[in-house]
Scaffold this active site. Structure first.
Site, PDB file in Angstrom:
ATOM      1  N   HIS A  63       5.220 -15.520  -2.878  1.00 13.08           N
ATOM      2  CA  HIS A  63       5.214 -15.518  -4.226  1.00 13.08           C
ATOM      3  C   HIS A  63       6.226 -16.640  -4.860  1.00 13.08           C
ATOM      4  O   HIS A  63       7.277 -16.400  -5.660  1.00 13.08           O
ATOM      5  CB  HIS A  63       5.471 -14.244  -4.750  1.00 13.08           C
ATOM      6  CG  HIS A  63       6.645 -13.204  -4.138  1.00 13.08           C
ATOM      7  ND1 HIS A  63       7.737 -13.992  -3.722  1.00 13.08           N
ATOM      8  CD2 HIS A  63       6.767 -11.973  -3.895  1.00 13.08           C
ATOM      9  CE1 HIS A  63       8.659 -12.965  -3.152  1.00 13.08           C
ATOM     10  NE2 HIS A  63       7.803 -11.758  -3.104  1.00 13.08           N
TER      11      HIS A  63
ATOM     12  N   ASP B 210       9.379  -8.557   3.573  1.00 13.07           N
ATOM     13  CA  ASP B 210       9.415  -8.863   2.213  1.00 13.07           C
ATOM     14  C   ASP B 210       9.741  -7.643   1.532  1.00 13.07           C
ATOM     15  O   ASP B 210       9.867  -6.432   1.683  1.00 13.07           O
ATOM     16  CB  ASP B 210       7.816  -8.742   2.000  1.00 13.07           C
ATOM     17  CG  ASP B 210       7.464  -9.133   0.422  1.00 13.07           C
ATOM     18  OD1 ASP B 210       7.871  -9.958   0.012  1.00 13.07           O
ATOM     19  OD2 ASP B 210       7.065  -8.121  -0.282  1.00 13.07           O
TER      20      ASP B 210
ATOM     21  N   ASP C  54       0.504  -9.959  -4.657  1.00 16.01           N
ATOM     22  CA  ASP C  54       1.877  -9.039  -4.731  1.00 16.01           C
ATOM     23  C   ASP C  54       1.536  -7.624  -5.618  1.00 16.01           C
ATOM     24  O   ASP C  54       2.407  -7.336  -6.181  1.00 16.01           O
ATOM     25  CB  ASP C  54       2.978  -9.896  -5.188  1.00 16.01           C
ATOM     26  CG  ASP C  54       4.335  -9.236  -4.830  1.00 16.01           C
ATOM     27  OD1 ASP C  54       4.270  -8.126  -4.144  1.00 16.01           O
ATOM     28  OD2 ASP C  54       5.314  -9.594  -5.402  1.00 16.01           O
TER      29      ASP C  54
ATOM     30  N   ASN D 172       7.485  -2.608   3.582  1.00 12.91           N
ATOM     31  CA  ASN D 172       8.507  -1.963   3.034  1.00 12.91           C
ATOM     32  C   ASN D 172       8.171  -0.515   2.775  1.00 12.91           C
ATOM     33  O   ASN D 172       8.012  -0.307   1.422  1.00 12.91           O
ATOM     34  CB  ASN D 172       8.945  -2.817   1.978  1.00 12.91           C
ATOM     35  CG  ASN D 172       8.116  -2.962   0.781  1.00 12.91           C
ATOM     36  OD1 ASN D 172       6.741  -3.027   1.052  1.00 12.91           O
ATOM     37  ND2 ASN D 172       8.531  -3.353  -0.459  1.00 12.91           N
TER      38      ASN D 172
ATOM     39  N   LEU E 245       1.086  -1.174  -0.197  1.00 11.25           N
ATOM     40  CA  LEU E 245      -0.224  -0.044  -0.162  1.00 11.25           C
ATOM     41  C   LEU E 245       0.836   1.181  -0.056  1.00 11.25           C
ATOM     42  O   LEU E 245       0.318   2.215  -0.147  1.00 11.25           O
ATOM     43  CB  LEU E 245      -0.969  -0.016   1.222  1.00 11.25           C
ATOM     44  CG  LEU E 245      -2.140  -0.922   1.188  1.00 11.25           C
ATOM     45  CD1 LEU E 245      -2.967  -1.076   2.468  1.00 11.25           C
ATOM     46  CD2 LEU E 245      -2.933  -1.100   0.017  1.00 11.25           C
TER      47      LEU E 245
END
EC number: 3.5.2.3
Length: 428
Positions: free
Chosen positions: A233, A153, A306, A95, A64
């Protein structure tokens, strides 16, 4: 006030698609009628005209970008994109700038979500301070502040000792470690998969073993600690094999796969189009086939997008210089329905489960099901109307997608969160 959704289609307890009427009251599902008629006693009634009524979709892998990356996305725009795509719960990756690595940042994030989000947002906390891989965060304090799980991530935790200690702390708190798997010593400075495309254009490639080696290390650490270890992923046939073997050994490991890794391989990249650049990269055809097989046999537990928006200027820098990532919230269900369910590769029930109950079960969520007493998180989906994917109409700030122009069926038309209509097609 109570409300009915009538004349929909949903799956009953036997997995059969049947006519369905659902009563919503006080934010929860109050009644479900299959086939038989019902009478509304003054409640509002929405006739969905035979469309699919599904549990609200769940995506545990979304970027986001807020705080710090608001030019790419905000909590408000990203969750509106989620609602438009039929998602009622998303988990926000850490992140950001600053990283949610302290209690104060998690508390700020919780307030911002409360103020601006259109759907439920589950915030991740980072495993290490600043996602630098040097010092672990205070897991207990972050859990108390509302952390959904722990992940760095965007980067892999490179130190086995660091990951081992993180898993021990997470296991003690009954929390999951969610891992982006890359061994930095094997990345090769790559922008795409180390395959035919990379060689054709003379671009450095990321080898498959870069991911699989990292997963192999971590599943052994998960076995030693008893931690729930979740692979983000997954993208290679070797990684699928490692996860399959780990599950057979009874290790608590789960895995997700993205729509783009199911739909595309590096053979599909047209020239040096950075809208096909993501991490992990699009792999080989054999990898793509292994991912589909792994999803069907239960090695891979569910699908996650993702969703990774970037500005047009960033993506215009070209394949080597542009950032990794594509958007996915608004296109996931129509793409998967059109290219797998309509072609009899997946059943509709399988697809719905991989986007609802399966992630809910993996992470102990109370959503993802149509049951009396459950939260009324519901998505109504038109399985018939065919429309092209048009990035100019996205609610997301990002329009970085390789799927522009693809014609799809299976478009969400209404999304309810806790019984409240948060998005409807055609409504401003």
């Amino acid at each position: 006030m109570a409300m009915w959704l009538k004349n929909g289609m949903s799956f009953n307890e036997n997995g059969q698609l049947v006519r369905t009427h659902i009563k919503i009251e006080h934010g929860n599902i109050a009644a479900i009628h299959h086939e038989q008629l019902f009478e509304a006693n003054g409640e509002d009634v929405i006739d969905v005209g035979g469309k699919l009524i599904a549990p609200g979709l769940i995506d545990v892998h979304v970027h986001l970008r807020e705080p710090g990356g608001e030019a790419k996305e905000t909590i408000e725009t990203g969750t509106l994109a989620a609602a438009k795509g039929g998602f009622t719960t998303v988990a926000a990756m850490p992140n950001t700038n600053p990283v949610p690595d302290r209690k104060e940042q998690m508390e700020w994030l919780a307030r911002r979500i409360q103020e601006t989000a259109h759907v439920r947002v589950l915030p991740y906390a980072s495993i290490t301070l600043g996602q630098k891989g040097e010092e672990l965060t205070d897991f207990a304090a972050l859990k108390e502040a509302g952390a959904f799980a722990f992940t760095d991530d965007g980067v892999g935790v490179q130190s086995a000792g660091m990951m081992f200690e993180a898993m021990k702390r997470a296991a003690a708190l009954d929390m999951a470690i969610v891992a982006h798997c890359e061994d930095d010593t094997l990345k090769n400075g790559g922008a795409v998969h180390d395959g035919d495309f990379a060689r054709r254009y003379g671009i450095a490639g990321i080898p498959s073993v870069c991911e699989a080696v990292h997963i192999a290390r971590d599943v052994l650490l998960a076995e030693a600690t008893g931690c729930h270890y979740h692979v983000c992923h997954i993208s290679t046939k070797e990684s699928v094999r490692v996860v399959r073997d780990a599950k057979r050994a009874g290790i608590c490991v789960t895995a997700e796969v993205t729509p783009h890794h199911l739909l595309l391989c590096d053979e599909d990249i047209p020239r040096l189009d950075a809208n096909y650049k993501m991490n992990p990269p699009l792999r080989s055809r054999a990898d793509r086939e292994a991912l589909i097989e792994g999803l069907l046999d239960g090695t891979i537990d569910f699908i996650a997008t993702d969703h990774a928006p970037h500005t047009a200027a960033e993506k215009a820098k070209g394949m080597e210089a542009a950032p990794f990532g594509i958007v996915g919230l608004e296109t996931a269900f129509p793409l998967l329905y059109t290219h797998f369910v309509k072609k009899n590769v997946f059943t509709l029930k399988q697809l719905v489960d991989w986007l609802t109950i399966k992630p809910a079960q993996c992470f102990g969520l109370q959503t993802g099901r149509l049951e009396v007493g459950a939260p009324a998180d519901i998505t109504v989906i038109d399985l018939e109307t065919e429309e092209p994917i048009d990035p100019e109409t996205f609610a997301s700030k990002g329009n970085n997608t390789p799927f522009a122009g693809w014609r799809c069926q299976g478009w969400p038309v209404m999304t309810f969160v806790g019984g409240t209509l948060v998005w409807e097609k055609g409504r401003a």
